[in-house]
Design a protein around this motif. Structure first.
Motif, PDB file in Angstrom:
ATOM      1  N   MET A  43       2.911  13.341  -2.832  1.00  0.00           N
ATOM      2  CA  MET A  43       2.235  13.912  -1.673  1.00  0.00           C
ATOM      3  C   MET A  43       0.751  13.493  -1.627  1.00  0.00           C
ATOM      4  O   MET A  43      -0.114  14.318  -1.400  1.00  0.00           O
ATOM      5  CB  MET A  43       2.328  15.442  -1.699  1.00  0.00           C
ATOM      6  CG  MET A  43       3.751  15.956  -1.790  1.00  0.00           C
ATOM      7  SD  MET A  43       4.495  16.213  -0.183  1.00  0.00           S
ATOM      8  CE  MET A  43       3.761  17.778   0.249  1.00  0.00           C
ATOM      9  N   GLU A  44       0.508  12.220  -1.891  1.00  0.00           N
ATOM     10  CA  GLU A  44      -0.838  11.641  -1.855  1.00  0.00           C
ATOM     11  C   GLU A  44      -1.745  12.056  -3.011  1.00  0.00           C
ATOM     12  O   GLU A  44      -2.892  11.631  -3.081  1.00  0.00           O
ATOM     13  CB  GLU A  44      -1.562  11.930  -0.518  1.00  0.00           C
ATOM     14  CG  GLU A  44      -0.886  11.305   0.693  1.00  0.00           C
ATOM     15  CD  GLU A  44      -0.825   9.776   0.626  1.00  0.00           C
ATOM     16  OE1 GLU A  44      -1.734   9.154   0.056  1.00  0.00           O
ATOM     17  OE2 GLU A  44       0.156   9.205   1.142  1.00  0.00           O
ATOM     18  N   ARG A  45      -1.228  12.854  -3.932  1.00  0.00           N
ATOM     19  CA  ARG A  45      -2.067  13.299  -5.040  1.00  0.00           C
ATOM     20  C   ARG A  45      -1.794  12.486  -6.296  1.00  0.00           C
ATOM     21  O   ARG A  45      -0.780  11.840  -6.389  1.00  0.00           O
ATOM     22  CB  ARG A  45      -1.809  14.781  -5.318  1.00  0.00           C
ATOM     23  CG  ARG A  45      -1.986  15.602  -4.069  1.00  0.00           C
ATOM     24  CD  ARG A  45      -1.532  16.999  -4.261  1.00  0.00           C
ATOM     25  NE  ARG A  45      -2.561  17.757  -4.971  1.00  0.00           N
ATOM     26  CZ  ARG A  45      -2.632  19.088  -4.931  1.00  0.00           C
ATOM     27  NH1 ARG A  45      -1.764  19.769  -4.237  1.00  0.00           N
ATOM     28  NH2 ARG A  45      -3.565  19.719  -5.586  1.00  0.00           N
ATOM     29  N   PHE A  46      -2.695  12.582  -7.249  1.00  0.00           N
ATOM     30  CA  PHE A  46      -2.580  11.990  -8.588  1.00  0.00           C
ATOM     31  C   PHE A  46      -2.842  10.485  -8.662  1.00  0.00           C
ATOM     32  O   PHE A  46      -2.722   9.901  -9.729  1.00  0.00           O
ATOM     33  CB  PHE A  46      -1.197  12.248  -9.230  1.00  0.00           C
ATOM     34  CG  PHE A  46      -0.802  13.687  -9.341  1.00  0.00           C
ATOM     35  CD1 PHE A  46      -1.462  14.530 -10.213  1.00  0.00           C
ATOM     36  CD2 PHE A  46       0.233  14.198  -8.571  1.00  0.00           C
ATOM     37  CE1 PHE A  46      -1.081  15.870 -10.337  1.00  0.00           C
ATOM     38  CE2 PHE A  46       0.621  15.534  -8.692  1.00  0.00           C
ATOM     39  CZ  PHE A  46      -0.040  16.375  -9.573  1.00  0.00           C
ATOM     40  N   ARG A  47      -3.166   9.826  -7.542  1.00  0.00           N
ATOM     41  CA  ARG A  47      -3.304   8.360  -7.597  1.00  0.00           C
ATOM     42  C   ARG A  47      -4.397   7.915  -8.568  1.00  0.00           C
ATOM     43  O   ARG A  47      -4.353   6.816  -9.094  1.00  0.00           O
ATOM     44  CB  ARG A  47      -3.635   7.802  -6.207  1.00  0.00           C
ATOM     45  CG  ARG A  47      -2.488   7.904  -5.206  1.00  0.00           C
ATOM     46  CD  ARG A  47      -2.782   7.000  -4.005  1.00  0.00           C
ATOM     47  NE  ARG A  47      -2.015   7.380  -2.824  1.00  0.00           N
ATOM     48  CZ  ARG A  47      -0.771   6.950  -2.567  1.00  0.00           C
ATOM     49  NH1 ARG A  47      -0.168   6.144  -3.402  1.00  0.00           N
ATOM     50  NH2 ARG A  47      -0.156   7.336  -1.467  1.00  0.00           N
ATOM     51  N   LEU A  74       0.166   5.722  -8.309  1.00  0.00           N
ATOM     52  CA  LEU A  74       1.387   6.391  -7.817  1.00  0.00           C
ATOM     53  C   LEU A  74       1.068   7.825  -7.416  1.00  0.00           C
ATOM     54  O   LEU A  74       0.300   8.511  -8.091  1.00  0.00           O
ATOM     55  CB  LEU A  74       2.462   6.416  -8.911  1.00  0.00           C
ATOM     56  CG  LEU A  74       2.803   5.075  -9.552  1.00  0.00           C
ATOM     57  CD1 LEU A  74       3.790   5.281 -10.694  1.00  0.00           C
ATOM     58  CD2 LEU A  74       3.373   4.132  -8.500  1.00  0.00           C
ATOM     59  N   ASP A  75       1.685   8.266  -6.342  1.00  0.00           N
ATOM     60  CA  ASP A  75       1.353   9.603  -5.838  1.00  0.00           C
ATOM     61  C   ASP A  75       2.567  10.505  -5.750  1.00  0.00           C
ATOM     62  O   ASP A  75       3.714  10.054  -5.685  1.00  0.00           O
ATOM     63  CB  ASP A  75       0.770   9.492  -4.425  1.00  0.00           C
ATOM     64  CG  ASP A  75       1.861   9.208  -3.388  1.00  0.00           C
ATOM     65  OD1 ASP A  75       2.581   8.202  -3.549  1.00  0.00           O
ATOM     66  OD2 ASP A  75       2.015  10.000  -2.446  1.00  0.00           O
ATOM     67  N   MET A 120       0.834  -1.205   0.000  1.00  0.00           N
ATOM     68  CA  MET A 120       0.000   0.000   0.000  1.00  0.00           C
ATOM     69  C   MET A 120       0.870   1.257   0.000  1.00  0.00           C
ATOM     70  O   MET A 120       1.937   1.225   0.571  1.00  0.00           O
ATOM     71  CB  MET A 120      -0.856   0.043   1.266  1.00  0.00           C
ATOM     72  CG  MET A 120      -2.047  -0.873   1.218  1.00  0.00           C
ATOM     73  SD  MET A 120      -2.769  -1.096   2.833  1.00  0.00           S
ATOM     74  CE  MET A 120      -3.361   0.505   3.222  1.00  0.00           C
ATOM     75  N   LYS A 121       0.319   2.375  -0.520  1.00  0.00           N
ATOM     76  CA  LYS A 121      -0.933   2.396  -1.239  1.00  0.00           C
ATOM     77  C   LYS A 121      -0.667   2.354  -2.737  1.00  0.00           C
ATOM     78  O   LYS A 121      -1.580   2.180  -3.526  1.00  0.00           O
ATOM     79  CB  LYS A 121      -1.692   3.694  -0.911  1.00  0.00           C
ATOM     80  CG  LYS A 121      -2.005   3.901   0.528  1.00  0.00           C
ATOM     81  CD  LYS A 121      -2.647   5.301   0.668  1.00  0.00           C
ATOM     82  CE  LYS A 121      -2.384   5.863   2.028  1.00  0.00           C
ATOM     83  NZ  LYS A 121      -2.770   7.300   2.095  1.00  0.00           N
ATOM     84  N   GLY A 122       0.599   2.541  -3.106  1.00  0.00           N
ATOM     85  CA  GLY A 122       0.939   2.762  -4.505  1.00  0.00           C
ATOM     86  C   GLY A 122       0.582   1.630  -5.448  1.00  0.00           C
ATOM     87  O   GLY A 122       0.388   1.844  -6.634  1.00  0.00           O
ATOM     88  N   SER A 123       0.507   0.375  -4.929  1.00  0.00           N
ATOM     89  CA  SER A 123       0.266  -0.730  -5.862  1.00  0.00           C
ATOM     90  C   SER A 123      -1.206  -1.126  -5.927  1.00  0.00           C
ATOM     91  O   SER A 123      -1.551  -2.094  -6.603  1.00  0.00           O
ATOM     92  CB  SER A 123       1.125  -1.939  -5.482  1.00  0.00           C
ATOM     93  OG  SER A 123       0.626  -2.523  -4.310  1.00  0.00           O
TER      94      SER A 123
END
Ligand code: IMP
Ligand code: MG
Length: 181
Positions: A163-167, A160-161, A40-43
């Motif tokens: 700063m937690e954005r764009f996921r 992929l983020d 987590m969380k990217g995958s």
């Protein structure tokens, strides 16, 4: 913000690679039950697509790792921040990772999983940036190897983020690299 993102891999390219990886992984694990462990969380987005391309018996689990980089001391403190309850002992584990950069996160996680005595442990990464590696390790499967000069851009989207954005972007894009971590 979104207009600063340049597309690197389109939705179609990603879908094509995920389908190919699904076939390769399905053949590699034929007849086995797989324990899929998503980092987590990217995958999360990648794992959600990938498991639908693996028509085998599988269970899904999640793990989260935090890293604190002490720049001055040059040390990296990594620890498990969360994991869903799963007994990995004797299981065939497929770890799904977002980006392998220096390799520090992955190497720590592999060590942690090995302590739980899985029967086998293999890694599928969405992105590999081999030139950034500080620890010599190679994922068993990689959707997209990214080499210089692109490796010097920061990747966002498809989970992929920055700063937690764009996921939530449906493609993988790049933004100019923020200050080096
Ligand atoms: P490593 O421990 O240096 O291999 O770092 C891997 C982690 O850094 C990944 O799981 C990502 O969360 C993050 N990371 C590295 N490069 C990027 C990038 O280009 N975009 C988004 N996250 C990145
Ligand atoms: Mg991240």
């Amino acid at each position: 913000m979104r207009d600063q993102v340049s597309v690197l891999f389109t939705e179609e390219q990603i879908a094509g690679r995920v389908a190919e990886l699904g076939e390769e992984i399905t053949s590699a694990f034929a007849g086995q039950e797989i324990c899929v462990l998503g980092l987590m969380k990217g995958s999360l987005v990648f794992m959600a697509d990938l498991i639908r391309r693996i028509p085998l018996d599988l269970t899904v689990h999640l793990v989260r790792v935090t890293s604190q980089r002490e720049q001055a001391a040059g040390r990296v403190l990594t620890e498990i921040a969360f994991s869903t309850p799963a007994s990995l002992e004797g299981k065939d584990v497929l770890l799904v990772d977002d980006i392998v950069d220096t390799g520090i996160t992955l190497s720590y996680l592999l060590g942690h999983i090995h302590e739980h005595a899985p029967r086998s442990l293999r890694v599928c990464a969405l992105v590999d940036k081999p030139e950034a590696r500080k620890i010599d390790l190679h994922p068993d499967w990689t959707a997209f190897p990214v080499h210089e000069p692109m490796a010097d851009r920061f990747l966002v989207g498809y989970g992929l983020d920055w700063m937690e954005r764009f996921r939530g972007l449906p493609f993988i894009g790049t933004i100019p690299r923020p200050a080096r971590r």
